[in-house]
Design an enzyme around this catalytic site. Structure first.
Site, PDB file in Angstrom:
ATOM      1  N   HIS A 311       2.370  -5.867  -4.743  1.00 36.63           N
ATOM      2  CA  HIS A 311       2.203  -7.277  -4.425  1.00 36.63           C
ATOM      3  C   HIS A 311       1.239  -7.404  -3.266  1.00 36.63           C
ATOM      4  O   HIS A 311       1.269  -6.570  -2.359  1.00 36.63           O
ATOM      5  CB  HIS A 311       3.554  -7.916  -4.055  1.00 36.63           C
ATOM      6  CG  HIS A 311       3.515  -9.404  -4.098  1.00 36.63           C
ATOM      7  ND1 HIS A 311       3.060 -10.159  -3.056  1.00 36.63           N
ATOM      8  CD2 HIS A 311       3.843 -10.276  -5.090  1.00 36.63           C
ATOM      9  CE1 HIS A 311       3.120 -11.435  -3.388  1.00 36.63           C
ATOM     10  NE2 HIS A 311       3.587 -11.533  -4.619  1.00 36.63           N
ATOM     11  N   ASP A 368       8.131  -9.935 -11.352  1.00 36.88           N
ATOM     12  CA  ASP A 368       7.771  -9.943 -12.776  1.00 36.88           C
ATOM     13  C   ASP A 368       8.303  -8.743 -13.538  1.00 36.88           C
ATOM     14  O   ASP A 368       8.446  -8.791 -14.756  1.00 36.88           O
ATOM     15  CB  ASP A 368       6.250 -10.009 -12.932  1.00 36.88           C
ATOM     16  CG  ASP A 368       5.718 -11.375 -12.566  1.00 36.88           C
ATOM     17  OD1 ASP A 368       6.461 -12.345 -12.760  1.00 36.88           O
ATOM     18  OD2 ASP A 368       4.581 -11.464 -12.098  1.00 36.88           O
TER      19      ASP A 368
HETATM   20  N1  CMC Z   1      -0.030   0.616 -10.097  1.00 44.42           N
HETATM   21  C1  CMC Z   1      -0.725   1.658  -9.544  1.00 44.42           C
HETATM   22  N2  CMC Z   1      -1.392   1.558  -8.371  1.00 44.42           N
HETATM   23  C2  CMC Z   1      -1.383   0.374  -7.745  1.00 44.42           C
HETATM   24  C3  CMC Z   1      -0.691  -0.735  -8.259  1.00 44.42           C
HETATM   25  C4  CMC Z   1       0.002  -0.591  -9.490  1.00 44.42           C
HETATM   26  N3  CMC Z   1       0.677  -1.606 -10.017  1.00 44.42           N
HETATM   27  N4  CMC Z   1      -0.846  -1.795  -7.423  1.00 44.42           N
HETATM   28  C5  CMC Z   1      -1.616  -1.358  -6.428  1.00 44.42           C
HETATM   29  N5  CMC Z   1      -1.935  -0.060  -6.608  1.00 44.42           N
HETATM   30  C6  CMC Z   1      -2.695   0.825  -5.683  1.00 44.42           C
HETATM   31  C7  CMC Z   1      -4.186   0.537  -5.734  1.00 44.42           C
HETATM   32  O1  CMC Z   1      -4.838   1.348  -6.676  1.00 44.42           O
HETATM   33  C8  CMC Z   1      -4.585   0.848  -4.311  1.00 44.42           C
HETATM   34  O2  CMC Z   1      -4.620   2.228  -4.160  1.00 44.42           O
HETATM   35  P1  CMC Z   1      -5.681   2.920  -3.137  1.00 44.42           P
HETATM   36  O3  CMC Z   1      -5.339   2.400  -1.781  1.00 44.42           O
HETATM   37  O4  CMC Z   1      -5.481   4.382  -3.303  1.00 44.42           O
HETATM   38  O5  CMC Z   1      -7.046   2.452  -3.608  1.00 44.42           O
HETATM   39  C9  CMC Z   1      -3.404   0.342  -3.489  1.00 44.42           C
HETATM   40  O6  CMC Z   1      -2.273   0.454  -4.359  1.00 44.42           O
HETATM   41  C10 CMC Z   1      -3.538  -1.099  -3.001  1.00 44.42           C
HETATM   42  O7  CMC Z   1      -3.822  -1.913  -4.125  1.00 44.42           O
HETATM   43  P2  CMC Z   1      -4.707  -3.244  -4.100  1.00 44.42           P
HETATM   44  O8  CMC Z   1      -5.298  -3.464  -5.447  1.00 44.42           O
HETATM   45  O9  CMC Z   1      -5.645  -3.217  -2.927  1.00 44.42           O
HETATM   46  O10 CMC Z   1      -3.616  -4.319  -3.787  1.00 44.42           O
HETATM   47  P3  CMC Z   1      -3.776  -5.885  -3.998  1.00 44.42           P
HETATM   48  O11 CMC Z   1      -3.001  -6.512  -2.898  1.00 44.42           O
HETATM   49  O12 CMC Z   1      -5.199  -6.285  -4.116  1.00 44.42           O
HETATM   50  O13 CMC Z   1      -3.102  -6.132  -5.427  1.00 44.42           O
HETATM   51  C11 CMC Z   1      -1.562  -6.671  -7.121  1.00 44.42           C
HETATM   52  C12 CMC Z   1      -1.849  -6.651  -5.610  1.00 44.42           C
HETATM   53  C13 CMC Z   1      -0.270  -7.416  -7.375  1.00 44.42           C
HETATM   54  C14 CMC Z   1      -2.695  -7.452  -7.846  1.00 44.42           C
HETATM   55  C15 CMC Z   1      -1.483  -5.212  -7.614  1.00 44.42           C
HETATM   56  O14 CMC Z   1      -0.443  -4.512  -6.958  1.00 44.42           O
HETATM   57  C16 CMC Z   1      -1.324  -5.114  -9.131  1.00 44.42           C
HETATM   58  O15 CMC Z   1      -2.320  -5.170  -9.859  1.00 44.42           O
HETATM   59  N6  CMC Z   1      -0.040  -5.008  -9.631  1.00 44.42           N
HETATM   60  C17 CMC Z   1       0.209  -4.999 -11.042  1.00 44.42           C
HETATM   61  C18 CMC Z   1       0.193  -6.430 -11.572  1.00 44.42           C
HETATM   62  C19 CMC Z   1       1.424  -7.203 -11.147  1.00 44.42           C
HETATM   63  O16 CMC Z   1       2.547  -6.742 -11.273  1.00 44.42           O
HETATM   64  N7  CMC Z   1       1.193  -8.467 -10.696  1.00 44.42           N
HETATM   65  C20 CMC Z   1       2.290  -9.405 -10.339  1.00 44.42           C
HETATM   66  C21 CMC Z   1       2.349  -9.704  -8.870  1.00 44.42           C
HETATM   67  S1  CMC Z   1       3.844 -10.566  -8.400  1.00 44.42           S
HETATM   68  C22 CMC Z   1       3.850 -12.079  -9.171  1.00 44.42           C
HETATM   69  C23 CMC Z   1       2.641 -12.931  -9.039  1.00 44.42           C
HETATM   70  O17 CMC Z   1       1.927 -12.930  -8.031  1.00 44.42           O
HETATM   71  O18 CMC Z   1       2.394 -13.686  -9.957  1.00 44.42           O
END
Ligand code: CMC
Length: 434
Positions: A311, A368
């Site tokens: 998240h 989710d």
């Molecule tokens: N699986 C594997 N690795 C992950 C994941 C994941 N679900 N989420 C983040 N990471 C890793 C990412 O690769 C990065 O690694 P590194 O630092 O080595 O490059 C690190 O964790 C930080 O990730 P980020 O992309 O910079 O984090 P963000 O804050 O931009 O993204 C997120 C947040 C929710 C978009 C992301 O965690 C994600 O894509 N999760 C899966 C989709 C999901 O479940 N979304 C629902 C969110 S909750 C409800 C809502 O908001 O609607």
């Protein structure tokens, strides 16, 4: 308590040595903000923050999140208490009006919402223009946007009464519209709302009832549905809410703004994640493949991510996910459901929570992850998951939109950019182009 009357400053020196002072504004809790509104006029610089990881876009009194502590408050009340002791319409009243309703206020609010549950009869013809296999979110974007064509008497955003009526209409009709999208896809007749039922019961009735049989309501499922609605009601300035605010900042009507929010919610990084979770579980297929999936999610050469994990704000357990996890186990237990996909989910939760990659990056299951599992157990088709999120989040969208319109400082949202394209160059005639 208010953001006005700041007396702390941050000092910034630009490359020419010019120093300016930027006011620091305190909120009631949470990080203070550096007010950069005069930065451009004083220095000629913009701030740069793609993804808005450090940018506060507005002042708000509705929802507070502390992502490190895993705290979520609506109008000061903890989500755990609201989910445990309240019901969805009570929480909706709170989010919209700032206080929990007394008995009379609650009865009035429920009456106003239930009064608007039916959609204009002519709107039903609208559905026939969609393919039967249309995604419910596609239908929701279209139909909610089209509400502006049916309810002209609540599109004047300068009139507080019209804003209120539009809010009731949106909150009341969203379950009807979502359920109609489902009924259309399975070729069953639309079910008119039953106003003697509560909000969650009514939705289940419109989803699963059929005219030729009496619908037997399960109190366990109705309670779980209500809780899912509460947990999705608002979440401060996320992508879809910011979209609603940005669309609304130009003076667009509320139906158009909420349709924009629905579009933004649809993506798998946001509300579409609950659907993506189930698709991912299906792809993994069985418990013994969980290890491989976790390995793939950690592989930087692969674009695969564990859907339902991580998240932007929560770097601790998402408090909504904790409540949802409990509800999930309750519902599965109560229904005595045995589903191999649910076994995969439980195994994935266990493996990822112990894996260093996920632990170090503070990637916990989010709301989710569990909502998808519960909804599946309840017999809701996967394609409806995000539509359910949208109907619950409508309360938050509407409250945030109203807060923005009522803010005397409100102006059109207009971010700037770091331009890295071509500088000015002369036009080249077609025959001279290589
Ligand atoms: N699986 C594997 N690795 C992950 C994941 C994941 N679900 N989420 C983040 N990471 C890793 C990412 O690769 C990065 O690694 P590194 O630092 O080595 O490059 C690190 O964790 C930080 O990730 P980020 O992309 O910079 O984090 P963000 O804050 O931009 O993204 C997120 C947040 C929710 C978009 C992301 O965690 C994600 O894509 N999760 C899966 C989709 C999901 O479940 N979304 C629902 C969110 S909750 C409800 C809502 O908001 O609607």
């Amino acid at each position: 308590m208010t953001a006005k009357g700041a007396n702390k400053v941050a000092t910034l020196t630009d490359p020419t040595g010019k120093t300016i002072q930027l006011p620091i504004i305190d909120g009631s809790i949470g990080p203070s903000v550096i007010d950069v509104r005069k930065l451009y006029s004083d220095t000629g610089h913009f701030t740069y923050d793609p993804g808005y990881t450090s940018t506060g876009s507005c002042e708000s009194k509705i929802t507070y999140i502390d992502g490190d502590q895993g705290i979520l408050l609506h109008r000061g009340y903890a989500i755990e208490e609201l989910a445990d002791k309240g019901d969805f319409l009570e929480v909706a009243y709170l989010i919209l009006n700032g206080e929990l309703p007394n008995k009379e206020q609650k009865a009035g609010f429920v009456k106003n919402v239930t009064y608007h549950t039916m959609v204009h009869e002519q709107m039903t013809q609208f559905w026939r223009g969609f393919r039967r296999d249309a995604h419910p979110m596609a239908v929701m974007c279209g139909v909610v946007g089209a509400m502006a064509a049916f309810y002209h008497d609540s599109t004047n955003i300068s009139d507080p009464r019209q804003r209120k009526i539009a809010s009731y209409r949106l909150i009341a009709k969203m379950p009807t519209i979502a359920a109609m999208a489902y009924k259309y896809s399975v070729g069953q007749p639309f079910m008119y709302p039953q106003n003697k039922l509560n909000y969650a019961e009514n939705f289940l009735y419109m989803m699963f009832g059929i005219p030729c049989e009496e619908y037997k309501m399960s109190p366990v499922l109705a309670k779980a549905m209500d809780r899912i609605f509460i947990l999705h009601a608002d979440h401060e300035q996320n992508a879809s809410t910011s979209t609603v605010r940005l669309a609304g900042s130009s003076g667009a009507n509320p139906f158009a703004c909420i349709a924009a929010g629905i579009a933004s919610l649809w993506g798998p990084a946001h509300g579409g994640a609950n659907e993506a979770v189930l698709e991912m579980l299906g792809e993994i297929g069985s418990k013994d493949k969980v290890g491989d999936a976790v390995k793939r999610a950690k592989d930087k050469d692969s674009s695969f991510r564990l859907m339902g994990f991580g998240h932007r704000v929560y770097k601790n357990f998402d408090p909504r996910a904790k409540i949802m996890q409990k509800t999930c186990h309750e519902v599965l237990g109560e229904l005595g459901i045995k589903d191999p996909l649910l076994d995969v989910a439980m195994e994935l939760e266990k493996v990822a929570l112990q894996d260093d990659y996920f632990v170090q990056r503070k990637l916990y299951p989010n709301v989710d992850f569990y909502s998808g599992i519960i909804l599946k157990a309840m017999g809701i088709p996967t394609s409806m998951f995000t539509a359910i999120f949208a109907l619950a989040r409508t309360v938050g969208w509407v409250a945030q939109w109203r807060e923005m319109i009522e803010d005397p400082q409100q102006k059109i949202g207009r971010p700037r950019q770091l331009y890295t394209g071509q500088t000015q160059r002369p036009y080249v005639a077609l025959e001279k182009r290589g």
